[in-house]
Design an enzyme around this catalytic site. Structure first.
Site, short mmCIF file in Angstrom:
data_model
loop_
_atom_site.label_atom_id
_atom_site.label_comp_id
_atom_site.label_asym_id
_atom_site.label_seq_id
_atom_site.Cartn_x
_atom_site.Cartn_y
_atom_site.Cartn_z
N TRP A 102 4.90 3.86 -0.73
CA TRP A 102 3.73 4.84 -0.85
C TRP A 102 4.30 6.17 -1.55
CZ3 TRP A 102 -0.38 2.52 -0.70
CH2 TRP A 102 -0.67 1.24 0.24
N ASP A 178 2.87 13.21 3.78
CA ASP A 178 2.15 12.17 3.93
C ASP A 178 2.49 11.29 5.50
OD1 ASP A 178 1.09 9.53 4.29
OD2 ASP A 178 1.46 8.86 2.53
N LYS A 202 -3.76 3.97 11.87
CA LYS A 202 -2.53 3.51 12.68
C LYS A 202 -2.36 3.99 13.84
CE LYS A 202 -0.68 3.00 8.12
NZ LYS A 202 -0.94 1.57 7.67
N1 PMP Z 1 0.79 6.12 3.03
C1 PMP Z 1 1.45 5.50 3.90
C2 PMP Z 1 2.72 5.77 4.68
C3 PMP Z 1 0.77 4.22 4.47
O1 PMP Z 1 1.52 3.45 5.26
C4 PMP Z 1 -0.35 3.97 3.58
C5 PMP Z 1 -1.02 2.52 4.06
N2 PMP Z 1 -0.43 1.48 4.74
C6 PMP Z 1 -0.88 4.63 2.93
C7 PMP Z 1 -0.32 5.72 2.53
C8 PMP Z 1 -2.34 4.14 1.98
O2 PMP Z 1 -3.29 4.58 2.98
P1 PMP Z 1 -4.73 4.30 2.65
O3 PMP Z 1 -4.93 2.58 2.71
O4 PMP Z 1 -5.51 4.84 3.75
O5 PMP Z 1 -5.05 4.69 1.37
#
Ligand code: PMP
Length: 368
Positions: A102, A178, A202
């Site tokens: 991510w 993030d 989460k």
């Molecule tokens: N950042 C992190 C640390 C994540 O765990 C996730 C989703 N698992 C995301 C970003 C992406 O999130 P979203 O699906 O809400 O766009």
């Protein structure tokens, strides 16, 4: 009704009292004769819920007056683009600490947004080795630019199971984090951050709402040559009622936060989260002939505990047997494999005890 023990990585388990409250209130919200789903976002019944959700977050996370709390949409991935769109100015650069998939995508998106306006996104550190991430970097591995617009990091690496236990010192440069997979699971000093964002699905509530904490003074200089719907300022100046918000997601987040506050708030959540992760890691470490944790010890995540068995066949057998016993969501991310137990706020210590007992029985029946 049989509810399973849910170790999903997100969307994930929600506190039962939050779901039961929604069930009770679904057809008739507080005597209004209609569902929250049917209410206007400009009328008092919804506005009260919206305000309560904002207030719960401010109180539980001890968000200082220097920071706005925003409710946005598009998930954390929208923030990968919105952070640079708002805060990365032409000719400037942003530093990215790449500690997982991510984090890498956030950097790629910032590069794309930057390229369109003559700005750049730099990798100021990466721990990637052969496509894998098993640790966060040490302080002396960060090649920080003191002139950067901001430093971006991902506090918890949901896929590989690594986590920053101590945040790096980035001097006067705003720190952007993030925290999608660990906001509201441990105390943080919000004042140290220029901006924090987290998809709610989460630890905070359901999918559909993204929480953003942003330092007010950063918005004074934010870019205004972008569409209004993408500007943090639009949300900051309207209490996140700039346009129709995801009312049901915010309602469910309110229910979730209220249930978590009832449990003792952040100190209680943190203590239980530490106990859950310690219990599971101890079980993994107790039998190296059956379990192996690929993550370096000092970088282990309290939220996503990743481990392997000696063979993929045994991993498959483990997952199938766990599912038969009502424990679901334990398969690792499709890009990583293995086992991953996500231990978010709604997963209780008793759930982890159950998983550990199951692991011990699995060891006995498979000769570990
Ligand atoms: N950042 C992190 C640390 C994540 O765990 C996730 C989703 N698992 C995301 C970003 C992406 O999130 P979203 O699906 O809400 O766009």
């Amino acid at each position: 009704m049989t509810r399973v023990t849910n170790f999903n990585a997100g969307p994930a388990a929600l506190p039962l009292p939050a779901l039961e409250r929604a069930q009770r209130e679904l057809l008739d919200l507080e005597g209004t004769g209609m569902s929250v789903l049917e209410h206007s976002h400009r009328e008092p019944p919804y506005e009260a819920i919206h305000r309560e959700a904002l207030g719960l977050l401010r109180r539980m996370l001890a968000v200082p007056d220097t920071h706005h709390i925003l409710f946005m949409q598009g998930g954390a991935r929208a923030q990968f683009a919105l952070v640079p769109m708002n805060l990365l100015h032409p000719g400037r650069s942003a530093d990215h600490l790449v500690t997982g998939t991510w984090a890498k995508q956030a950097w790629e998106e910032a590069s794309l947004v930057g390229a369109a306006c003559g700005a750049t996104a730099r990798v100021a550190a990466t721990t990637e080795r052969e496509g894998r991430f098993v640790r966060v970097p040490a302080a002396d591995e960060l090649a920080l630019d003191p002139g950067a617009s901001y430093v971006h990091l991902t506090s918890n690496n949901t896929l590989f199971g690594t986590q920053w236990s101590v945040f790096p010192d980035v001097g006067e440069v705003p720190l952007v984090a993030d925290m999608t997979s660990d906001l509201l699971t441990r105390p943080i000093d919000v004042a140290r951050f220029g901006l924090i964002y987290a998809g709610a699905q989460k630890n905070l509530g359901p999918a559909g709402v993204t929480v953003v904490l942003v330092r007010k003074d950063l918005l004074d200089g934010a870019r205004t040559d972008i569409p209004q719907i993408f500007r943090y300022r639009s949300f900051a100046s309207s209490d996140s009622l700039f346009n129709t918000p995801p009312t049901f997601a915010i309602y469910m987040m309110r229910n979730t936060l209220a249930a978590l506050e009832e449990r003792g708030g952040l100190p209680a959540l943190h203590a239980e989260n530490q106990a859950k992760a310690a219990r599971l890691h101890a079980a993994i470490d107790a039998n190296p002939s059956m379990w192996r944790a690929p993550v370096e010890r000092a970088s282990r995540s309290m939220m996503n505990v990743v481990f392997r068995l000696p063979t993929e066949a045994l991993e498959k057998a483990f997952l199938a047997q766990a599912a038969r016993e009502g424990m679901v969501g334990l398969q690792g991310h499709r890009s990583v494999g293995g086992i991953r137990a996500s231990l978010y706020n709604a997963v209780r210590l008793a759930d982890v005890e159950r998983l550990v007992e199951f692991m011990e029985a699995f060891e006995r029946s498979h000769g570990g």
